[in-house]
Design a protein around this motif. Structure first.
Motif, PDB file in Angstrom:
ATOM      1  N   GLU A 170       0.837  -1.193   0.000  1.00 37.65           N
ATOM      2  CA  GLU A 170       0.000   0.000   0.000  1.00 37.65           C
ATOM      3  C   GLU A 170       0.875   1.247   0.000  1.00 37.65           C
ATOM      4  O   GLU A 170       1.654   1.472   0.933  1.00 37.65           O
ATOM      5  N   CYS A 171       0.737   2.034  -1.067  1.00 39.32           N
ATOM      6  CA  CYS A 171       1.562   3.226  -1.256  1.00 39.32           C
ATOM      7  C   CYS A 171       0.672   4.459  -1.251  1.00 39.32           C
ATOM      8  O   CYS A 171      -0.145   4.651  -2.152  1.00 39.32           O
ATOM      9  N   TYR A 172       0.831   5.279  -0.226  1.00 37.69           N
ATOM     10  CA  TYR A 172       0.006   6.464  -0.033  1.00 37.69           C
ATOM     11  C   TYR A 172       0.676   7.720  -0.572  1.00 37.69           C
ATOM     12  O   TYR A 172       0.107   8.803  -0.493  1.00 37.69           O
ATOM     13  N   ASP A 173       1.864   7.569  -1.097  1.00 42.60           N
ATOM     14  CA  ASP A 173       2.576   8.699  -1.667  1.00 42.60           C
ATOM     15  C   ASP A 173       3.722   8.171  -2.523  1.00 42.60           C
ATOM     16  O   ASP A 173       4.062   6.974  -2.463  1.00 42.60           O
ATOM     17  N   LEU A 212      -2.499   9.960  -9.983  1.00 43.17           N
ATOM     18  CA  LEU A 212      -2.552   8.550 -10.367  1.00 43.17           C
ATOM     19  C   LEU A 212      -1.630   8.292 -11.547  1.00 43.17           C
ATOM     20  O   LEU A 212      -0.846   7.316 -11.549  1.00 43.17           O
ATOM     21  N   ASP A 213      -1.676   9.151 -12.556  1.00 47.45           N
ATOM     22  CA  ASP A 213      -0.778   8.994 -13.704  1.00 47.45           C
ATOM     23  C   ASP A 213       0.682   9.052 -13.263  1.00 47.45           C
ATOM     24  O   ASP A 213       1.515   8.264 -13.716  1.00 47.45           O
ATOM     25  N   HIS A 214       0.988   9.996 -12.352  1.00 43.15           N
ATOM     26  CA  HIS A 214       2.368  10.169 -11.899  1.00 43.15           C
ATOM     27  C   HIS A 214       2.850   8.956 -11.112  1.00 43.15           C
ATOM     28  O   HIS A 214       3.985   8.494 -11.290  1.00 43.15           O
ATOM     29  N   MET A 215       1.982   8.397 -10.249  1.00 46.14           N
ATOM     30  CA  MET A 215       2.391   7.233  -9.478  1.00 46.14           C
ATOM     31  C   MET A 215       2.729   6.062 -10.390  1.00 46.14           C
ATOM     32  O   MET A 215       3.725   5.360 -10.178  1.00 46.14           O
ATOM     33  N   VAL A 216       1.937   5.868 -11.432  1.00 39.97           N
ATOM     34  CA  VAL A 216       2.213   4.776 -12.372  1.00 39.97           C
ATOM     35  C   VAL A 216       3.508   5.047 -13.135  1.00 39.97           C
ATOM     36  O   VAL A 216       4.315   4.131 -13.354  1.00 39.97           O
ATOM     37  N   ARG A 217       3.748   6.299 -13.533  1.00 43.21           N
ATOM     38  CA  ARG A 217       4.985   6.619 -14.254  1.00 43.21           C
ATOM     39  C   ARG A 217       6.211   6.304 -13.410  1.00 43.21           C
ATOM     40  O   ARG A 217       7.176   5.703 -13.890  1.00 43.21           O
ATOM     41  N   ILE A 218       6.188   6.706 -12.143  1.00 41.27           N
ATOM     42  CA  ILE A 218       7.343   6.451 -11.270  1.00 41.27           C
ATOM     43  C   ILE A 218       7.483   4.957 -10.998  1.00 41.27           C
ATOM     44  O   ILE A 218       8.604   4.413 -10.996  1.00 41.27           O
ATOM     45  N   ALA A 219       6.385   4.280 -10.792  1.00 44.37           N
ATOM     46  CA  ALA A 219       6.456   2.828 -10.586  1.00 44.37           C
ATOM     47  C   ALA A 219       7.035   2.140 -11.820  1.00 44.37           C
ATOM     48  O   ALA A 219       7.814   1.182 -11.696  1.00 44.37           O
ATOM     49  N   ASP A 220       6.665   2.599 -13.004  1.00 45.55           N
ATOM     50  CA  ASP A 220       7.236   2.027 -14.227  1.00 45.55           C
ATOM     51  C   ASP A 220       8.747   2.208 -14.256  1.00 45.55           C
ATOM     52  O   ASP A 220       9.495   1.299 -14.657  1.00 45.55           O
ATOM     53  N   LYS A 221       9.231   3.380 -13.842  1.00 50.17           N
ATOM     54  CA  LYS A 221      10.672   3.625 -13.822  1.00 50.17           C
ATOM     55  C   LYS A 221      11.381   2.709 -12.828  1.00 50.17           C
ATOM     56  O   LYS A 221      12.486   2.219 -13.081  1.00 50.17           O
ATOM     57  N   LEU A 222      10.752   2.486 -11.685  1.00 50.21           N
ATOM     58  CA  LEU A 222      11.389   1.705 -10.629  1.00 50.21           C
ATOM     59  C   LEU A 222      11.265   0.203 -10.822  1.00 50.21           C
ATOM     60  O   LEU A 222      12.187  -0.550 -10.477  1.00 50.21           O
ATOM     61  N   PHE A 223      10.124  -0.269 -11.387  1.00 46.30           N
ATOM     62  CA  PHE A 223       9.820  -1.697 -11.364  1.00 46.30           C
ATOM     63  C   PHE A 223       9.570  -2.309 -12.740  1.00 46.30           C
ATOM     64  O   PHE A 223       9.419  -3.524 -12.835  1.00 46.30           O
ATOM     65  N   GLY A 224       9.526  -1.491 -13.787  1.00 47.76           N
ATOM     66  CA  GLY A 224       9.327  -2.028 -15.124  1.00 47.76           C
ATOM     67  C   GLY A 224       8.057  -2.848 -15.237  1.00 47.76           C
ATOM     68  O   GLY A 224       6.967  -2.394 -14.881  1.00 47.76           O
ATOM     69  N   ASP A 225       8.226  -4.082 -15.696  1.00 48.61           N
ATOM     70  CA  ASP A 225       7.087  -4.990 -15.840  1.00 48.61           C
ATOM     71  C   ASP A 225       6.952  -5.956 -14.667  1.00 48.61           C
ATOM     72  O   ASP A 225       6.182  -6.921 -14.745  1.00 48.61           O
ATOM     73  N   ASP A 226       7.683  -5.692 -13.586  1.00 47.51           N
ATOM     74  CA  ASP A 226       7.676  -6.619 -12.452  1.00 47.51           C
ATOM     75  C   ASP A 226       6.568  -6.327 -11.444  1.00 47.51           C
ATOM     76  O   ASP A 226       6.619  -6.800 -10.309  1.00 47.51           O
ATOM     77  N   TYR A 227       5.570  -5.539 -11.851  1.00 47.99           N
ATOM     78  CA  TYR A 227       4.505  -5.236 -10.894  1.00 47.99           C
ATOM     79  C   TYR A 227       3.167  -5.113 -11.599  1.00 47.99           C
ATOM     80  O   TYR A 227       3.081  -4.794 -12.792  1.00 47.99           O
ATOM     81  N   SER A 228       2.127  -5.388 -10.817  1.00 46.04           N
ATOM     82  CA  SER A 228       0.759  -5.067 -11.196  1.00 46.04           C
ATOM     83  C   SER A 228       0.304  -3.912 -10.319  1.00 46.04           C
ATOM     84  O   SER A 228       0.727  -3.784  -9.167  1.00 46.04           O
ATOM     85  N   PHE A 229      -0.551  -3.080 -10.889  1.00 47.90           N
ATOM     86  CA  PHE A 229      -0.984  -1.885 -10.176  1.00 47.90           C
ATOM     87  C   PHE A 229      -2.487  -1.929  -9.931  1.00 47.90           C
ATOM     88  O   PHE A 229      -3.259  -2.351 -10.793  1.00 47.90           O
ATOM     89  N   SER A 230      -2.872  -1.504  -8.745  1.00 50.09           N
ATOM     90  CA  SER A 230      -4.276  -1.316  -8.407  1.00 50.09           C
ATOM     91  C   SER A 230      -4.397   0.029  -7.722  1.00 50.09           C
ATOM     92  O   SER A 230      -3.414   0.539  -7.174  1.00 50.09           O
ATOM     93  N   ALA A 231      -5.569   0.626  -7.786  1.00 48.90           N
ATOM     94  CA  ALA A 231      -5.739   1.928  -7.149  1.00 48.90           C
ATOM     95  C   ALA A 231      -7.118   2.049  -6.543  1.00 48.90           C
ATOM     96  O   ALA A 231      -8.080   1.449  -7.021  1.00 48.90           O
ATOM     97  N   PHE A 232      -7.190   2.842  -5.483  1.00 43.50           N
ATOM     98  CA  PHE A 232      -8.493   3.235  -4.964  1.00 43.50           C
ATOM     99  C   PHE A 232      -8.391   4.634  -4.376  1.00 43.50           C
ATOM    100  O   PHE A 232      -7.310   5.091  -3.989  1.00 43.50           O
ATOM    101  N   ALA A 233      -9.523   5.292  -4.361  1.00 39.11           N
ATOM    102  CA  ALA A 233      -9.630   6.606  -3.731  1.00 39.11           C
ATOM    103  C   ALA A 233     -10.624   6.522  -2.594  1.00 39.11           C
ATOM    104  O   ALA A 233     -11.678   5.889  -2.714  1.00 39.11           O
ATOM    105  N   ALA A 234     -10.289   7.159  -1.495  1.00 39.99           N
ATOM    106  CA  ALA A 234     -11.204   7.195  -0.352  1.00 39.99           C
ATOM    107  C   ALA A 234     -12.355   8.148  -0.641  1.00 39.99           C
ATOM    108  O   ALA A 234     -12.184   9.190  -1.264  1.00 39.99           O
ATOM    109  N   GLY A 235     -13.542   7.759  -0.204  1.00 36.31           N
ATOM    110  CA  GLY A 235     -14.681   8.650  -0.281  1.00 36.31           C
ATOM    111  C   GLY A 235     -15.316   8.749  -1.655  1.00 36.31           C
ATOM    112  O   GLY A 235     -15.386   7.780  -2.397  1.00 36.31           O
ATOM    113  N   ARG A 236     -15.746   9.939  -1.996  1.00 32.64           N
ATOM    114  CA  ARG A 236     -16.607  10.142  -3.157  1.00 32.64           C
ATOM    115  C   ARG A 236     -15.929   9.863  -4.496  1.00 32.64           C
ATOM    116  O   ARG A 236     -16.604   9.700  -5.510  1.00 32.64           O
TER     117      ARG A 236
END
Length: 320
Positions: A170-173, A212-236
């Motif tokens: 779980e990555c909050y930032d 959300l776009d930025h988090m995926v971009r940085i994750a791509d730089k750090l982990f390439g294809d070695d990860y799956s991504f999921s996201a959720f937003a709290a509330g509305r």
């Protein structure tokens, strides 16, 4: 990121943030949480993310409560069981791990850093409290951080990893991605990774689509294809972020832990209702929905019936 051929729906059934005075539909007792999890699975959720509460709704860590919940869930569906290691800020690290140590689940959540995790604002919206514990509990988050040190993260990885448990990171930032990269480099976190981007918690990254776009971009730089991504937003913003995550090729998470609502001004009456809504959104995007076994294959889970032996070193460290 690994683009999702089939979208994994995770349902966070009850959590430890929302309190009974906010909604009559929030699952509280072990029986209610278990039945809600099964209902979510029947509606199309491949993974159920579980916290435990006492009958009055107060978050608890007692392994016996987790056993009651998980026993019912596994007897009535084949969903992947994901046990929290976050618990609540009021719990010690050993208490937060107690349920997962007892259950030895296929999957466990792991918050990737200490942070201000503030939901004191609930007190401004509730006019009548059902229980004495609720108001002090939520207000306490304004002055006390959620603590998850690198030592605690390593302890969790080693302790639960000895059972063959894998992790929902779980990555909050953005900094939490770099923390995960540190543990990956040390061989403590192992690919394929499941990164759960969390948006909209006061103290973490906000619910702007650019984030959300930025988090995926940085994750791509750090982990390439070695990860799956999921996201959720709290509330509305729950359903909007689920849609955005799916459009990026990721997975989604819903549930009454994250949002009590099904639409503007309308409380969700069940977790299953949210699953049905997100399933319809995904189907409308021409996305296929993952089954529990699809999720197990994607995330390299060991399977529900297989528990790895506990090493002596980790058995000693995990006593609670």
């Amino acid at each position: 990121m690994r683009p999702a051929e089939k979208v994994v729906i995770t349902t966070a059934v009850t959590g430890s943030v929302n309190v009974p005075s906010q909604s009559p539909y929030l699952p509280l007792s072990a029986e209610q949480v278990a039945e809600a999890a099964v209902g979510a699975a029947e509606a199309g959720s491949a993974v159920v993310h579980l916290h435990a509460r006492r009958p009055d709704g107060k978050p608890t860590f007692e392994p016996e409560v987790f056993e009651e919940i998980v026993g019912y869930v596994t007897a009535h569906c084949d969903a992947v069981v994901n046990i929290t290691t976050g618990g609540s800020p009021a719990m010690t690290m050993d208490q937060r791990l107690a349920g997962a140590v007892r259950i030895r689940p296929e999957l466990a959540s792991l918050n990737m850093g200490s942070m201000n995790f503030v939901y004191a604002g609930i007190a401004d919206k509730v006019t009548e409290w059902k229980h004495d514990w609720e108001r002090p509990y939520v207000l306490n988050t304004y002055s006390n951080p959620f603590v998850n040190t690198f030592d605690s993260i390593e302890h969790t990885l080693r302790t639960l990893g000895a059972f063959g448990t894998r992790f929902e990171y779980e990555c909050y930032d953005i900094g939490h991605l770099y923390s995960l990269a540190h543990f990956l480099e040390r061989g403590l976190a192992k690919p394929p990774l499941l990164i759960q981007g969390v948006f909209g918690v006061l103290g973490g990254i906000g619910t702007h689509d650019e984030n959300l776009d930025h988090m995926v971009r940085i994750a791509d730089k750090l982990f390439g294809d070695d990860y799956s991504f999921s996201a959720f937003a709290a509330g509305r913003d729950q359903m909007r972020f689920a849609t955005h995550s799916a459009l990026l090729g990721g997975h989604v998470r819903v549930g009454l832990e994250d949002s009590l609502w099904i639409g503007r001004g309308r409380l969700a009456e069940s977790n299953a209702q949210q699953v049905e809504k997100v399933r319809d959104l995904l189907t409308g995007l021409d996305k296929q929905i993952a089954t529990p076994d699809d999720a197990r294959a994607l995330l390299a889970l060991r399977g529900a019936g297989n528990v790895a032996p506990q090493s002596a070193e980790n058995r000693d460290r995990s006593q609670v």
